[in-house]
Each structure stands twice: as structure tokens, then as C-alpha cells.
Write an enzyme that holds these catalytic residues in place. Structure first.
Site, PDB file in Angstrom:
ATOM      1  N   ASP A 104       0.881  -1.225   0.044  1.00 42.66           N
ATOM      2  CA  ASP A 104      -0.196  -0.099  -0.018  1.00 42.66           C
ATOM      3  C   ASP A 104       0.731   1.284  -0.015  1.00 42.66           C
ATOM      4  O   ASP A 104       1.827   1.216   0.836  1.00 42.66           O
ATOM      5  CB  ASP A 104      -0.938  -0.002   1.214  1.00 42.66           C
ATOM      6  CG  ASP A 104      -2.027  -0.906   1.318  1.00 42.66           C
ATOM      7  OD1 ASP A 104      -1.960  -1.886   0.354  1.00 42.66           O
ATOM      8  OD2 ASP A 104      -2.699  -1.070   2.092  1.00 42.66           O
ATOM      9  N   HIS A 161       4.828  -7.154  -0.478  1.00 45.36           N
ATOM     10  CA  HIS A 161       4.425  -8.642  -0.861  1.00 45.36           C
ATOM     11  C   HIS A 161       5.254  -8.746  -2.350  1.00 45.36           C
ATOM     12  O   HIS A 161       5.592  -7.669  -2.803  1.00 45.36           O
ATOM     13  CB  HIS A 161       2.787  -8.676  -0.895  1.00 45.36           C
ATOM     14  CG  HIS A 161       2.259  -8.779  -0.021  1.00 45.36           C
ATOM     15  ND1 HIS A 161       1.648  -9.748   0.628  1.00 45.36           N
ATOM     16  CD2 HIS A 161       2.021  -7.571   1.142  1.00 45.36           C
ATOM     17  CE1 HIS A 161       0.869  -9.401   1.844  1.00 45.36           C
ATOM     18  NE2 HIS A 161       1.217  -8.267   2.088  1.00 45.36           N
ATOM     19  N   SER A 263       7.499   3.891   5.530  1.00 45.28           N
ATOM     20  CA  SER A 263       8.714   4.198   5.014  1.00 45.28           C
ATOM     21  C   SER A 263       8.559   4.094   3.429  1.00 45.28           C
ATOM     22  O   SER A 263       7.454   4.552   3.103  1.00 45.28           O
ATOM     23  CB  SER A 263       9.758   2.964   5.353  1.00 45.28           C
ATOM     24  OG  SER A 263      11.046   3.355   5.220  1.00 45.28           O
TER      25      SER A 263
END
Length: 300
Positions: A104, A161, A263
Site C-alpha cells: 500500500d 508482497h 517508509s
């Protein structure tokens, strides 16, 4: 109620013209390593009052949505930061011609890698070889390729991911600072991503054998970067910059690791890759959504 309070606080700071300066001061002019170590320990406190107050404060200042989390209650602030999602919460684009977003994120600087440089923010570039810890050969392999900077805010889902079916070839940890990576700092700190602690993940895609590199970059209050495909208990910071070979094979959308705060991930692709249409600076992405298109396979 928390949303109203947060909006009022931001409005007050904006009226006095102090929001940007105060943000930079609070997140970069304090002892960053000390603050990061403190946050790493404090966030793990499981005392109910401390947990509830810290999670409430986090939600007051950050846009946090926990509705898609696998758990409904958390033993600590840290557990909420690194929360897993319920199954099916992030559908992954199955098209093998697409490289999907590993996290995200908000899309930052992106484009073509030219003359060995990437943009940190408009008008401010940095050498790719510096980001890669001086690996000139790897930097040259991406010359003419495509890059995308993905910024994870403090309230976002913090796991990342596999962007495609792939083999992880190697991992290298690079020690560094913990500057904030928000737009305010990116405008003020030259080559910021090259200064911060980061890891270099060299990947080989199942489709076409393309070599892609992910560079997760740590930031202030990031108490650690964890990679789930490495041997259990292995601490990246203890590898002292050694390149770790890997035999991990991950399916598209499989979890790779997580940050313990917000981050950035820099995605580096070789020549022929292109950013998906409709994406621009400020676009919001979720895990599994299209990010880049792979080159067309040669006609046989």
C-alpha cells in the site's frame, strides 16, 4: 471525533505557516537513532493503558484504517503497526504481463532511469549506484529501465508482497541513518534515500526471467525491517553488509516482509518495463494493484 480533532490541529498549524517547518523539526532535528530505538521498545509495551493511549494517539495524527485487519484487537502499538490483513483484503491482479505494487503506498517520483540517476522529488536527483550501496554493475543493468518510488505513510498497512511470481536471488543490508522520508524531508535533504538504512532485494521474475530490484528504505521510528523468507531469527543488521544468497520462490502477492513503521520502497525494473497508464505522482496504490507492464515477449 478523532478526524475532526486532527483536521483542526492541521488547520491551526497551516494558519500560522508552521506546519512544514514544525514537521521537519520534530522528525529530523532530534536524535533520530535514539528516537527510533525508543519507539521500537515503547511500541511493544503491552500494558493496556499504555497500549490504548498510544494507539489512540497514532490514530489521531495518522489516517489509520483497521477495518481490513485480520485481528480486531492488538496487544501493543507495535502489533497494530505490523498487522496482517484478513484473507482476500488485497486482491492481486493475476495478469502475468503486470508487475503489481508490493505495498500500500502513495506513488512518488517515477520514470525512466537515465544517466544513472533517479529523481527523489521534482528537480532533485540522486545516483542510482549510491542507492545500491556502490554496486555500479547493478545500476548499469537498470539503465534505461523504469523506476517507481512508493511511500508508505505511518497509518498504512506496513507489510510488502511479491509483485510477481519470482525467485529472490539475494539480499544485502546497508546500514544508514533514519531521516524521515516524507515530502517535506525529500525537498530538503539531498540524496536522502542513499543516506538511510535500506536493503537491496534482487529478484528474478518467472515471466521472461526479468531482473527486478526492490529497495525497502527505513526511516525515523522504523525499529526494524523484517524479511519473512529469510531464515527465522536472522537479523539483517547483524549481517554487516554481506550479500545473502537466497533460494526463496514466492508466488505473486505472497508476503515478503514488513516495516515496523511507515517508509519507502523503490522499485527498479530493467529496460522495456513501463509504468501503467493513469498513474501519476500522488496516486494511491494498494498491494496487488497494477504498477508496471512487462515488455512484450519477442515474436517467434
Amino acid at each position: 471525533m478523532m478526524t475532526v480533532a486532527r483536521s483542526r490541529l492541521r488547520a491551526v498549524l497551516a494558519r500560522v505557516g508552521a506546519q512544514e517547518d514544525l514537521n521537519f523539526l520534530l522528525t529530523n532535528r532530534l536524535p533520530r537513532r535514539f528516537a527510533t530505538r525508543f519507539m521500537g521498545r515503547f511500541s511493544r509495551i503491552e500494558q493496556p493503558l499504555v497500549r490504548d493511549l498510544s494507539i489512540a494517539t497514532w490514530r489521531l495524527f495518522c489516517d489509520v484504517d483497521l477495518r481490513d485487519a485480520e485481528e480486531t484487537r492488538f496487544p501493543s502499538l507495535h502489533a497494530a503497526f505490523v498487522r496482517a490483513l484478513r484473507p482476500g483484503a488485497r486482491p492481486v491482479a493475476p495478469d502475468p504481463a503486470l508487475l503489481t505494487s508490493p505495498s500500500d503506498a502513495i506513488l512518488g517520483a517515477h520514470g525512466r532511469i537515465e544517466a544513472g540517476r533517479l529523481f527523489q522529488i521534482k528537480g532533485l536527483s540522486y545516483p542510482l549506484a549510491d542507492l545500491l550501496g556502490g554496486d555500479v554493475t547493478l545500476a548499469r543493468a537498470h539503465e534505461g529501465g523504469c523506476y517507481a518510488t512508493l511511500r508508505l505513510t505511518a497509518g498504512m498497512y506496513h507489510r510488502f508482497h511479491a509483485p510477481h511470481d519470482l525467485h529472490v536471488e539475494s539480499v544485502r543490508h546497508i546500514w544508514g541513518d533514519t531521516w524521515n522520508v516524507n515530502p517535506i524531508a525529500l525537498k530538503r535533504v539531498e540524496a536522502l534515500f542513499c543516506r538511510n538504512e535500506r536493503a537491496i532485494l534482487r529478484l528474478r521474475l518467472a515471466e521472461g526471467g526479468h531482473a527486478v530490484t526492490l529497495v525497502p528504505v527505513a526511516a525515523i521510528l522504523v525499529a526494524g525491517l523484517r524479511l519473512g523468507f529469510l531464515p527465522e531469527g536472522l537479523a539483517l543488521r547483524e549481517t554487516r553488509g554481506r550479500t545473502l544468497l537466497s533460494a526463496a520462490h514466492l508466488a505473486k502477492g505472497a508476503e515478503m516482509g514488513w516495516f515496523e513503521h511507515g517508509s519507502t520502497i523503490v522499485v527498479l525494473a530493467p529496460p522495456g518495463f513501463t509504468l501503467c497508464p493513469g498513474l501519476s505522482v500522488g496516486s494511491r496504490l494498494r498491494v496487488g494493484e497494477p504498477l508496471m507492464r512487462l515488455p512484450e515477449p519477442p515474436i517467434r
